[in-house]
Design a protein around this motif. Sequence first.
Motif, PDB file in Angstrom:
ATOM      1  N   PHE A   1       0.812  -1.210   0.000  1.00  0.00           N
ATOM      2  CA  PHE A   1       0.000   0.000   0.000  1.00  0.00           C
ATOM      3  C   PHE A   1       0.845   1.259   0.000  1.00  0.00           C
ATOM      4  O   PHE A   1       1.994   1.266   0.443  1.00  0.00           O
ATOM      5  CB  PHE A   1      -0.925   0.013   1.221  1.00  0.00           C
ATOM      6  N   ASP A   2       0.251   2.337  -0.503  1.00  0.00           N
ATOM      7  CA  ASP A   2       0.822   3.677  -0.424  1.00  0.00           C
ATOM      8  C   ASP A   2       0.413   4.246   0.932  1.00  0.00           C
ATOM      9  O   ASP A   2      -0.778   4.294   1.245  1.00  0.00           O
ATOM     10  CB  ASP A   2       0.290   4.539  -1.573  1.00  0.00           C
ATOM     11  N   ILE A   3       1.347   4.675   1.725  1.00  0.00           N
ATOM     12  CA  ILE A   3       1.068   5.098   3.094  1.00  0.00           C
ATOM     13  C   ILE A   3       0.137   6.308   3.173  1.00  0.00           C
ATOM     14  O   ILE A   3      -0.646   6.449   4.110  1.00  0.00           O
ATOM     15  CB  ILE A   3       2.389   5.359   3.870  1.00  0.00           C
ATOM     16  N   GLU A   4       0.155   7.186   2.194  1.00  0.00           N
ATOM     17  CA  GLU A   4      -0.691   8.379   2.215  1.00  0.00           C
ATOM     18  C   GLU A   4      -2.093   8.119   1.678  1.00  0.00           C
ATOM     19  O   GLU A   4      -3.080   8.509   2.276  1.00  0.00           O
ATOM     20  CB  GLU A   4      -0.032   9.519   1.436  1.00  0.00           C
ATOM     21  N   THR A   5      -2.201   7.459   0.533  1.00  0.00           N
ATOM     22  CA  THR A   5      -3.505   7.261  -0.115  1.00  0.00           C
ATOM     23  C   THR A   5      -4.167   5.946   0.285  1.00  0.00           C
ATOM     24  O   THR A   5      -5.357   5.773   0.063  1.00  0.00           O
ATOM     25  CB  THR A   5      -3.355   7.252  -1.646  1.00  0.00           C
ATOM     26  N   LEU A   6      -3.388   5.016   0.821  1.00  0.00           N
ATOM     27  CA  LEU A   6      -3.820   3.648   1.132  1.00  0.00           C
ATOM     28  C   LEU A   6      -4.234   2.876  -0.117  1.00  0.00           C
ATOM     29  O   LEU A   6      -4.860   1.841  -0.024  1.00  0.00           O
ATOM     30  CB  LEU A   6      -4.932   3.618   2.181  1.00  0.00           C
ATOM     31  N   GLN A   7      -3.902   3.390  -1.306  1.00  0.00           N
ATOM     32  CA  GLN A   7      -4.129   2.619  -2.519  1.00  0.00           C
ATOM     33  C   GLN A   7      -3.121   1.482  -2.536  1.00  0.00           C
ATOM     34  O   GLN A   7      -1.989   1.631  -2.069  1.00  0.00           O
ATOM     35  CB  GLN A   7      -3.970   3.488  -3.756  1.00  0.00           C
ATOM     36  N   GLY A   8      -3.553   0.325  -3.024  1.00  0.00           N
ATOM     37  CA  GLY A   8      -2.651  -0.800  -3.077  1.00  0.00           C
ATOM     38  C   GLY A   8      -3.372  -2.088  -3.383  1.00  0.00           C
ATOM     39  O   GLY A   8      -4.531  -2.086  -3.789  1.00  0.00           O
ATOM     40  N   THR A   9      -2.682  -3.202  -3.180  1.00  0.00           N
ATOM     41  CA  THR A   9      -3.209  -4.524  -3.479  1.00  0.00           C
ATOM     42  C   THR A   9      -3.212  -5.352  -2.208  1.00  0.00           C
ATOM     43  O   THR A   9      -2.236  -5.349  -1.455  1.00  0.00           O
ATOM     44  CB  THR A   9      -2.357  -5.211  -4.561  1.00  0.00           C
ATOM     45  N   LEU A  10      -4.315  -6.063  -2.001  1.00  0.00           N
ATOM     46  CA  LEU A  10      -4.490  -6.893  -0.815  1.00  0.00           C
ATOM     47  C   LEU A  10      -4.898  -8.294  -1.246  1.00  0.00           C
ATOM     48  O   LEU A  10      -5.612  -8.451  -2.240  1.00  0.00           O
ATOM     49  CB  LEU A  10      -5.584  -6.308   0.082  1.00  0.00           C
ATOM     50  N   TYR A  11      -4.478  -9.280  -0.458  1.00  0.00           N
ATOM     51  CA  TYR A  11      -4.769 -10.674  -0.775  1.00  0.00           C
ATOM     52  C   TYR A  11      -5.481 -11.339   0.399  1.00  0.00           C
ATOM     53  O   TYR A  11      -5.175 -11.057   1.549  1.00  0.00           O
ATOM     54  CB  TYR A  11      -3.468 -11.420  -1.098  1.00  0.00           C
ATOM     55  N   GLN A  12      -6.438 -12.243   0.070  1.00  0.00           N
ATOM     56  CA  GLN A  12      -7.261 -12.919   1.079  1.00  0.00           C
ATOM     57  C   GLN A  12      -7.879 -11.871   1.999  1.00  0.00           C
ATOM     58  O   GLN A  12      -7.531 -11.756   3.170  1.00  0.00           O
ATOM     59  CB  GLN A  12      -6.436 -13.934   1.879  1.00  0.00           C
ATOM     60  N   VAL A  13      -8.815 -11.102   1.433  1.00  0.00           N
ATOM     61  CA  VAL A  13      -9.345  -9.886   2.050  1.00  0.00           C
ATOM     62  C   VAL A  13     -10.732 -10.088   2.645  1.00  0.00           C
ATOM     63  O   VAL A  13     -11.577 -10.754   2.058  1.00  0.00           O
ATOM     64  CB  VAL A  13      -9.449  -8.767   0.989  1.00  0.00           C
ATOM     65  N   GLY A  14     -10.956  -9.458   3.777  1.00  0.00           N
ATOM     66  CA  GLY A  14     -12.279  -9.297   4.351  1.00  0.00           C
ATOM     67  C   GLY A  14     -12.437  -7.821   4.687  1.00  0.00           C
ATOM     68  O   GLY A  14     -11.583  -7.242   5.350  1.00  0.00           O
ATOM     69  N   LEU A  15     -13.487  -7.181   4.199  1.00  0.00           N
ATOM     70  CA  LEU A  15     -13.723  -5.761   4.446  1.00  0.00           C
ATOM     71  C   LEU A  15     -15.120  -5.592   5.005  1.00  0.00           C
ATOM     72  O   LEU A  15     -16.085  -6.110   4.441  1.00  0.00           O
ATOM     73  CB  LEU A  15     -13.584  -4.949   3.153  1.00  0.00           C
ATOM     74  N   ASP A  16     -15.231  -4.872   6.104  1.00  0.00           N
ATOM     75  CA  ASP A  16     -16.520  -4.546   6.714  1.00  0.00           C
ATOM     76  C   ASP A  16     -16.553  -3.042   6.883  1.00  0.00           C
ATOM     77  O   ASP A  16     -15.730  -2.472   7.592  1.00  0.00           O
ATOM     78  CB  ASP A  16     -16.664  -5.238   8.072  1.00  0.00           C
ATOM     79  N   SER A  17     -17.500  -2.383   6.207  1.00  0.00           N
ATOM     80  CA  SER A  17     -17.551  -0.921   6.235  1.00  0.00           C
ATOM     81  C   SER A  17     -18.461  -0.389   7.339  1.00  0.00           C
ATOM     82  O   SER A  17     -18.913   0.754   7.270  1.00  0.00           O
ATOM     83  CB  SER A  17     -17.963  -0.367   4.872  1.00  0.00           C
ATOM     84  N   GLY A  18     -18.725  -1.166   8.351  1.00  0.00           N
ATOM     85  CA  GLY A  18     -19.528  -0.697   9.481  1.00  0.00           C
ATOM     86  C   GLY A  18     -20.953  -1.206   9.413  1.00  0.00           C
ATOM     87  O   GLY A  18     -21.401  -1.775   8.426  1.00  0.00           O
ATOM     88  N   SER A  19     -21.712  -0.971  10.472  1.00  0.00           N
ATOM     89  CA  SER A  19     -23.057  -1.545  10.592  1.00  0.00           C
ATOM     90  C   SER A  19     -24.029  -1.066   9.522  1.00  0.00           C
ATOM     91  O   SER A  19     -24.986  -1.752   9.207  1.00  0.00           O
ATOM     92  CB  SER A  19     -23.631  -1.259  11.980  1.00  0.00           C
ATOM     93  N   ASP A  20     -23.812   0.099   8.948  1.00  0.00           N
ATOM     94  CA  ASP A  20     -24.712   0.608   7.900  1.00  0.00           C
ATOM     95  C   ASP A  20     -24.161   0.388   6.498  1.00  0.00           C
ATOM     96  O   ASP A  20     -24.778   0.810   5.520  1.00  0.00           O
ATOM     97  CB  ASP A  20     -24.972   2.107   8.098  1.00  0.00           C
ATOM     98  N   GLY A  21     -23.025  -0.261   6.370  1.00  0.00           N
ATOM     99  CA  GLY A  21     -22.381  -0.393   5.074  1.00  0.00           C
ATOM    100  C   GLY A  21     -22.385  -1.802   4.535  1.00  0.00           C
ATOM    101  O   GLY A  21     -23.236  -2.625   4.840  1.00  0.00           O
ATOM    102  N   PHE A  22     -21.381  -2.089   3.732  1.00  0.00           N
ATOM    103  CA  PHE A  22     -21.295  -3.370   3.047  1.00  0.00           C
ATOM    104  C   PHE A  22     -20.181  -4.233   3.630  1.00  0.00           C
ATOM    105  O   PHE A  22     -19.327  -3.758   4.369  1.00  0.00           O
ATOM    106  CB  PHE A  22     -21.060  -3.156   1.549  1.00  0.00           C
ATOM    107  N   ARG A  23     -20.214  -5.492   3.241  1.00  0.00           N
ATOM    108  CA  ARG A  23     -19.160  -6.432   3.590  1.00  0.00           C
ATOM    109  C   ARG A  23     -18.668  -7.094   2.312  1.00  0.00           C
ATOM    110  O   ARG A  23     -19.444  -7.322   1.391  1.00  0.00           O
ATOM    111  CB  ARG A  23     -19.656  -7.477   4.579  1.00  0.00           C
ATOM    112  N   LEU A  24     -17.391  -7.395   2.287  1.00  0.00           N
ATOM    113  CA  LEU A  24     -16.768  -7.966   1.110  1.00  0.00           C
ATOM    114  C   LEU A  24     -15.737  -8.995   1.540  1.00  0.00           C
ATOM    115  O   LEU A  24     -14.997  -8.768   2.498  1.00  0.00           O
ATOM    116  CB  LEU A  24     -16.078  -6.850   0.311  1.00  0.00           C
TER     117      LEU A  24
END
Length: 120
Positions: free
Chosen positions: A61-84
């Motif tokens: 990842f880029d430390i400032e933008t957090l753009q980057g590539t992730l592997y074996q990912v779980g993302l939870d955007s909070g109780s009102d958002g999405f999960r991936l």
Amino acid sequence: VRYEAEGELYVAERNVHILQQGRSLTARWVAYSKKTGIGVAEGDVVLIDGSDRLQSAFMIFDIETLQGTLYQVGLDSGSDGFRLRAKEMIRTGKNTFVVEDGVFTTCRCEPGKRLPWEIE
């Protein structure tokens, strides 16, 4: 933590915890190049940014933008958002991603219950 002056490289091992302006990153191993602004994290990686919680086996990842590539990912955007969940996720912008072999839903179900819907 060790510092390699030639490459302006910081390397931290074991129970790594990094804080940056409302974000936190934990992992077993992290390397960061001050010269390039690029970081690499491996091993039970957890990134918390506001209500977003991201888990990954490995990320670059880029430390400032957090753009980057992730592997074996779980993302939870909070109780009102999405999960991936995904095999690979590339963050191309603040709210834009490219996902490979992923499952997406906004449903919140109790553990063990079947999701009413999801997109693969």
